[in-house]
Design a protein around this motif. Sequence first.
Motif, mmCIF file in Angstrom:
data_model
loop_
_atom_site.group_PDB
_atom_site.id
_atom_site.type_symbol
_atom_site.label_atom_id
_atom_site.label_comp_id
_atom_site.label_asym_id
_atom_site.label_seq_id
_atom_site.Cartn_x
_atom_site.Cartn_y
_atom_site.Cartn_z
ATOM 1 N N GLN A 1 -9.399 64.253 74.921
ATOM 2 C CA GLN A 1 -8.348 63.788 74.372
ATOM 3 C C GLN A 1 -7.003 63.919 74.922
ATOM 4 O OE1 GLN A 1 -8.338 61.790 71.495
ATOM 5 N NE2 GLN A 1 -10.691 61.879 71.771
ATOM 6 N N ASP A 2 -7.028 65.272 75.703
ATOM 7 C CA ASP A 2 -5.817 65.878 76.049
ATOM 8 C C ASP A 2 -5.705 66.185 77.588
ATOM 9 O OD1 ASP A 2 -4.814 66.238 73.404
ATOM 10 O OD2 ASP A 2 -6.431 67.878 73.236
ATOM 11 N N PHE A 3 -6.769 65.636 78.574
ATOM 12 C CA PHE A 3 -6.588 65.765 79.972
ATOM 13 C C PHE A 3 -5.629 64.940 80.657
ATOM 14 C CE2 PHE A 3 -9.655 66.404 83.763
ATOM 15 C CZ PHE A 3 -8.660 67.017 84.629
ATOM 16 N N LEU A 4 -4.368 65.368 80.695
ATOM 17 C CA LEU A 4 -3.255 64.439 81.211
ATOM 18 C C LEU A 4 -3.320 64.187 82.450
ATOM 19 C CD1 LEU A 4 -0.083 66.679 79.554
ATOM 20 C CD2 LEU A 4 -1.606 64.844 78.446
ATOM 21 N N TYR A 5 -3.222 62.912 82.854
ATOM 22 C CA TYR A 5 -3.080 62.494 84.039
ATOM 23 C C TYR A 5 -4.595 62.687 84.997
ATOM 24 C CZ TYR A 5 1.914 62.564 83.590
ATOM 25 O OH TYR A 5 3.089 62.191 83.032
ATOM 26 N N GLY B 1 -5.335 61.188 73.811
ATOM 27 C CA GLY B 1 -6.124 60.120 73.005
ATOM 28 C C GLY B 1 -5.874 59.973 71.753
ATOM 29 N N ARG B 2 -6.589 59.033 71.037
ATOM 30 C CA ARG B 2 -6.332 58.760 69.781
ATOM 31 C C ARG B 2 -6.552 59.784 68.605
ATOM 32 N NH1 ARG B 2 -9.885 53.751 67.512
ATOM 33 N NH2 ARG B 2 -8.766 52.759 69.365
ATOM 34 N N ASP B 3 -7.411 60.702 68.839
ATOM 35 C CA ASP B 3 -7.495 61.952 67.823
ATOM 36 C C ASP B 3 -6.992 62.864 68.390
ATOM 37 O OD1 ASP B 3 -9.406 60.018 66.232
ATOM 38 O OD2 ASP B 3 -10.992 60.290 67.785
ATOM 39 N N ARG C 1 3.783 61.625 75.796
ATOM 40 C CA ARG C 1 4.262 60.209 76.406
ATOM 41 C C ARG C 1 4.631 60.358 77.932
ATOM 42 N NH1 ARG C 1 5.172 56.396 72.355
ATOM 43 N NH2 ARG C 1 4.148 57.428 70.305
ATOM 44 N N HIS C 2 4.002 59.344 78.702
ATOM 45 C CA HIS C 2 4.607 59.477 80.182
ATOM 46 C C HIS C 2 5.693 58.438 80.209
ATOM 47 C CE1 HIS C 2 4.564 58.982 84.474
ATOM 48 N NE2 HIS C 2 4.385 57.740 84.311
ATOM 49 N N ILE C 3 6.844 58.798 80.452
ATOM 50 C CA ILE C 3 8.048 58.206 80.501
ATOM 51 C C ILE C 3 8.642 57.710 81.960
ATOM 52 C CG2 ILE C 3 10.451 58.209 79.713
ATOM 53 C CD1 ILE C 3 8.747 58.628 77.405
ATOM 54 N N GLU C 4 8.758 56.520 82.137
ATOM 55 C CA GLU C 4 9.414 56.052 83.412
ATOM 56 C C GLU C 4 10.816 55.601 83.368
ATOM 57 O OE1 GLU C 4 6.812 53.568 85.564
ATOM 58 O OE2 GLU C 4 5.106 55.053 85.567
ATOM 59 N N ILE C 5 11.688 55.994 84.304
ATOM 60 C CA ILE C 5 13.118 55.919 83.955
ATOM 61 C C ILE C 5 13.793 55.358 85.228
ATOM 62 C CG2 ILE C 5 15.552 56.426 83.503
ATOM 63 C CD1 ILE C 5 14.189 58.533 81.490
#
Length: 604
Positions: A499-503, A253-255, A261-265
């Motif tokens: 803010q930090d609950f990834l996925y 989240g912004r705060d 980052r979620h990175i896709e390659i």
Amino acid sequence: MSSNNPAAVPPAVLSDSQWNQINQAISPLNPQQLTWLSGYLAGLAQTPIQQVVAAPTSEAATSASLTILYGSQTGNAKGVASGYKALAEAAGYAVTLSNMADYKAKQIKNETHLLIVVSTHGEGEPPDDAMALHEFLASKKAPKLADLKYAVVGLGDSSYEFFCQTAKDFDQRLAALGAVAIKPRLDCDVDYDSATEAFGEALIADLKDALSAPSSQVVAMPSGPVGLSVASQTYTKKHPFTATLSEAQKITGRDSSKDIRHIEISLEGSGIQYRPGDALGIWFKNDPHMVDDLLTLLAIDAQETVRLGDDELTVKEALVERLELTQSYPTFVTAYQATVQSDDLAALLADKGALREYLQTRQIIDIVREHTAEGVSAQQLVDSLRGITPRLYSIASSQSEVEDEVHLTVALVEYEAHGHTHQGGASGYLAKRLEEGAEVQVFVEHNDNFRLPENPDTPVIMIGPGTGVAPFRAFMQEREMQDAEGKNWLFFGNPHFTQDFLYQTEWQRFVKEGVLDKITLAFSRDQEQKIYVQHRLLEHGADVYQWLLDGAHIYVCGDATHMAKDVHDALVQIVEQHGNLDREAAEAYVTELRKAKRYQKDVY
């Protein structure tokens, strides 16, 4: 039938059996070795029909052999050991390669020649797959080894206090048991390629009298082309694939205090295959602006030419693309001090503890800022630096789901120190400097020490706070594609739920669709008292223990320094309490889980 070239078919001059044997023999070889082999075979095709082939003439000639054991947390030791196996086989030696985890420790008394390649993990600890052999050799059960000849290669990082400690342990213990070193132990820093290659070539030469057959006989060899086609589709650390960055999206989240980052390659056209649990190696480039500042500090012309090995390039190119600038290391301080003759740096070098503390918060440019001196040449600067090493990231996707893509979960390292903003080398490159659609050099680092159970009906418990959740996203994608019946339980933690609950939406979907049976959350800053994943484990100790009784496999990914140790202690407490065992028996229980590959860690 497997092949380095999927389109290849056995030529008419070879039987299916011969073709399979050839493919099996060449599969471990890297592109450089394959190139050498193709030339060797081409040479054989042009030689007369009479060839001299070594043949043993005595029992002694066939009994001596080389066993290569590797202990590896990330795959580097395995790669070095595999290269040594290829060298030994090319020399005609009888050689066996084995992961220490698969090696029966008592067999060591029957070995004649042993080569150990091992990394050091954590605070001087052996990697997981080396632990059993390490413990055995240090125990009273270890046999006398007066007939054993051995060599040890250690992989480590001189920035850490316990540099190559596991290799030192093996060397000292083997010597204490009476074994004789063929060569002095080799302790390698992170840029180990040249050192390990030179050591391997010298070792193979030293073993010639012991392992080569003493005489030869003349046998008939067919002339004419052998019809072997060597494909160039193998991508490795030394020969990476040029992939494309498809997406780099912030998922905190912004705060949030974190920038993740979620990175896709895109791996399109590479033919690269990976499995859940594997890592992706990223060859990054340093920030050109930081390089310009460094050159300005030392009054060096960016276009001045320098040499790196056999290559000639500008000093700026060398600093951006080839040399390590965002991690500091003692070898730089030693070389730089010798050039600038700083009394302060000399004092640091005399106090290892103070030096380690000094380097922890400083990048190369910080050291130069604090000890700027005139007269440092471009060549002296590059000679004082070690080469860039690729960064490894746990893969956050299942290829069964995303096909020719690979996903990563990358935390941007960015902090203020000594009056300047600092960024991590690879994380800054992926998150801030690399544009979508740009090229990036990658390779897959396979990790057989972090695998889903072969039986899809086996329950799994996954513990992955922060970016440690990445491989478990891959696990769940894979289990979903398999229609696996095994239960799945995720423990995830981070500072704040909002803010930090990834996925978050993906986990909610997995729960809704029955792929993820349980998710237990630990948001440490959402209440007055900090709560971490190890606390949640203890709260659910009875259920965790029941899952273990039901055959569950446990996986831990993330911080090695604190989290992994706290989780380990929690598991021991759970077994002790709910299994009605004393502390020693509980420790033994957890150790047996690890030996059975039911307790696996991917920590860093």
